[in-house]
Design a protein around this motif. Structure first.
Motif, PDB file in Angstrom:
ATOM      1  N   VAL A  73      18.547 139.571  77.210  1.00 22.67           N
ATOM      2  CA  VAL A  73      19.268 138.573  76.420  1.00 22.67           C
ATOM      3  C   VAL A  73      20.776 138.811  76.486  1.00 22.67           C
ATOM      4  O   VAL A  73      21.563 137.865  76.655  1.00 22.67           O
ATOM      5  CB  VAL A  73      18.780 138.591  74.960  1.00 22.67           C
ATOM      6  CG1 VAL A  73      19.667 137.703  74.084  1.00 22.67           C
ATOM      7  CG2 VAL A  73      17.334 138.130  74.874  1.00 22.67           C
ATOM      8  N   TRP A  76      22.195 137.800  79.836  1.00 24.60           N
ATOM      9  CA  TRP A  76      22.159 136.345  79.937  1.00 24.60           C
ATOM     10  C   TRP A  76      23.320 135.718  79.169  1.00 24.60           C
ATOM     11  O   TRP A  76      23.989 134.806  79.668  1.00 24.60           O
ATOM     12  CB  TRP A  76      20.822 135.819  79.416  1.00 24.60           C
ATOM     13  CG  TRP A  76      20.749 134.327  79.317  1.00 24.60           C
ATOM     14  CD1 TRP A  76      20.647 133.436  80.354  1.00 24.60           C
ATOM     15  CD2 TRP A  76      20.796 133.543  78.124  1.00 24.60           C
ATOM     16  NE1 TRP A  76      20.617 132.144  79.880  1.00 24.60           N
ATOM     17  CE2 TRP A  76      20.706 132.179  78.520  1.00 24.60           C
ATOM     18  CE3 TRP A  76      20.883 133.850  76.766  1.00 24.60           C
ATOM     19  CZ2 TRP A  76      20.720 131.139  77.596  1.00 24.60           C
ATOM     20  CZ3 TRP A  76      20.895 132.815  75.850  1.00 24.60           C
ATOM     21  CH2 TRP A  76      20.816 131.482  76.254  1.00 24.60           C
ATOM     22  N   CYS A  80      26.367 133.470  80.673  1.00 27.78           N
ATOM     23  CA  CYS A  80      26.698 132.137  80.165  1.00 27.78           C
ATOM     24  C   CYS A  80      28.185 132.027  79.840  1.00 27.78           C
ATOM     25  O   CYS A  80      28.839 131.026  80.180  1.00 27.78           O
ATOM     26  CB  CYS A  80      25.872 131.820  78.925  1.00 27.78           C
ATOM     27  SG  CYS A  80      24.125 131.524  79.248  1.00 27.78           S
ATOM     28  N   VAL A 189      10.491 133.582  82.457  1.00 23.00           N
ATOM     29  CA  VAL A 189      11.291 133.246  81.273  1.00 23.00           C
ATOM     30  C   VAL A 189      12.768 133.522  81.542  1.00 23.00           C
ATOM     31  O   VAL A 189      13.639 132.707  81.219  1.00 23.00           O
ATOM     32  CB  VAL A 189      10.801 134.031  80.038  1.00 23.00           C
ATOM     33  CG1 VAL A 189      11.806 133.921  78.902  1.00 23.00           C
ATOM     34  CG2 VAL A 189       9.438 133.509  79.594  1.00 23.00           C
ATOM     35  N   GLU A 190      13.059 134.671  82.155  1.00 25.09           N
ATOM     36  CA  GLU A 190      14.450 134.994  82.471  1.00 25.09           C
ATOM     37  C   GLU A 190      15.035 133.974  83.453  1.00 25.09           C
ATOM     38  O   GLU A 190      16.156 133.499  83.280  1.00 25.09           O
ATOM     39  CB  GLU A 190      14.534 136.399  83.061  1.00 25.09           C
ATOM     40  CG  GLU A 190      15.971 136.850  83.315  1.00 25.09           C
ATOM     41  CD  GLU A 190      16.046 138.256  83.856  1.00 25.09           C
ATOM     42  OE1 GLU A 190      17.036 138.952  83.553  1.00 25.09           O
ATOM     43  OE2 GLU A 190      15.126 138.671  84.598  1.00 25.09           O
ATOM     44  N   LEU A 193      15.762 130.787  81.595  1.00 25.83           N
ATOM     45  CA  LEU A 193      16.958 130.901  80.759  1.00 25.83           C
ATOM     46  C   LEU A 193      18.225 130.621  81.556  1.00 25.83           C
ATOM     47  O   LEU A 193      19.103 129.864  81.133  1.00 25.83           O
ATOM     48  CB  LEU A 193      17.032 132.297  80.138  1.00 25.83           C
ATOM     49  CG  LEU A 193      16.106 132.595  78.961  1.00 25.83           C
ATOM     50  CD1 LEU A 193      16.166 134.073  78.595  1.00 25.83           C
ATOM     51  CD2 LEU A 193      16.481 131.745  77.751  1.00 25.83           C
ATOM     52  N   TYR A 194      18.309 131.245  82.729  1.00 25.31           N
ATOM     53  CA  TYR A 194      19.498 131.044  83.556  1.00 25.31           C
ATOM     54  C   TYR A 194      19.552 129.627  84.113  1.00 25.31           C
ATOM     55  O   TYR A 194      20.626 129.007  84.152  1.00 25.31           O
ATOM     56  CB  TYR A 194      19.522 132.068  84.700  1.00 25.31           C
ATOM     57  CG  TYR A 194      19.984 133.437  84.275  1.00 25.31           C
ATOM     58  CD1 TYR A 194      21.323 133.797  84.381  1.00 25.31           C
ATOM     59  CD2 TYR A 194      19.087 134.372  83.763  1.00 25.31           C
ATOM     60  CE1 TYR A 194      21.760 135.057  83.999  1.00 25.31           C
ATOM     61  CE2 TYR A 194      19.515 135.629  83.373  1.00 25.31           C
ATOM     62  CZ  TYR A 194      20.848 135.977  83.491  1.00 25.31           C
ATOM     63  OH  TYR A 194      21.281 137.225  83.097  1.00 25.31           O
ATOM     64  N   ASN A 196      18.188 126.834  82.878  1.00 23.24           N
ATOM     65  CA  ASN A 196      18.506 125.890  81.820  1.00 23.24           C
ATOM     66  C   ASN A 196      19.972 126.005  81.378  1.00 23.24           C
ATOM     67  O   ASN A 196      20.607 125.009  81.032  1.00 23.24           O
ATOM     68  CB  ASN A 196      17.573 126.095  80.625  1.00 23.24           C
ATOM     69  CG  ASN A 196      16.217 125.448  80.830  1.00 23.24           C
ATOM     70  OD1 ASN A 196      15.992 124.767  81.826  1.00 23.24           O
ATOM     71  ND2 ASN A 196      15.307 125.667  79.908  1.00 23.24           N
ATOM     72  N   ALA A 197      20.483 127.229  81.408  1.00 23.30           N
ATOM     73  CA  ALA A 197      21.905 127.417  81.073  1.00 23.30           C
ATOM     74  C   ALA A 197      22.795 126.721  82.087  1.00 23.30           C
ATOM     75  O   ALA A 197      23.803 126.074  81.734  1.00 23.30           O
ATOM     76  CB  ALA A 197      22.236 128.895  81.006  1.00 23.30           C
TER      77      ALA A 197
END
Length: 201
Positions: A73, A76, A80, A189-190, A193-194, A196-197
């Protein structure tokens, strides 16, 4: 036979991870990329299910140390922030354009991108690569670098230099996470996350 098999796997690896992206770049219209990804992902799932020494149920576990989750997290969030600053400096007009101008499309991407894109990529570029091709390379670190490069090459059909550049470190991170946890789910999932960011920012 033992001497022939590694060369066969090298050719197989090159055809799948280099030949297919090059072929798609030359021949496939953009609208077919996701359906093709699903066809390949489904085939890979079947291969993994029958591969000796691979237990797909165990690879989908969620027994992850809290410290490792925390580190995922944190990095990430740092990525971002760095991406927001980079885009602000290069082209601030693009910053958050998708969620602001097309919020419904953005929401659909947030919901469906992890399922229709990330999961099959995780099977192909993490689970299959590690199970069948990683041993072809001289060390775990070399195979990690190769895996990251191949993941970047997978985005060649989009014909976007930014996609190639950003997915290179991404491929390294996601494969590292998969190897350190043995979890397809956490790696996916990781990755989501990236991804979608990126779509959001």
């Amino acid at each position: 036979m033992r001497q022939i098999l590694p060369y066969y796997r090298v050719a197989e690896c090159a055809a799948l991870y280099a030949g297919v992206p090059l072929l798609l770049t030359c021949l496939a219209p953009p609208g077919l990329l996701i359906p093709i990804l699903w066809v390949v992902g489904t085939a890979v799932f079947g291969v993994l299910a029958r591969m000796p020494g691979v237990e797909l149920r165990r690879l989908h576990h969620l027994r992850i140390p809290a410290r490792q989750l925390g580190w995922i997290v944190v990095r990430w969030l740092l990525a971002c922030i760095a991406l927001i600053l980079l885009l602000y400096l290069l082209n601030p007009a693009l910053l958050f354009r998708l969620p602001v101008q097309q919020p419904r499309l953005w929401l659909l991407v947030m919901l469906f991108y992890p399922v229709i894109s990330v999961y099959p990529q995780t099977l192909i570029y993490r689970a299959l690569f590690d199970a069948r091709y990683a041993a072809l390379f001289s060390s775990a670190h070399v195979s990690l670098l190769v895996g990251a490069c191949l993941f970047s090459l997978a985005h060649l059909p989009f014909q976007n230099l930014w996609a190639l550049a950003l997915t290179l470190p991404g491929g390294y991170l996601f494969l590292s996470t998969y190897r350190s946890t043995g979890s397809i789910v956490l790696s996916a999932v990781e990755h989501a996350l990236y991804g979608n960011a990126l779509f959001t920012i």
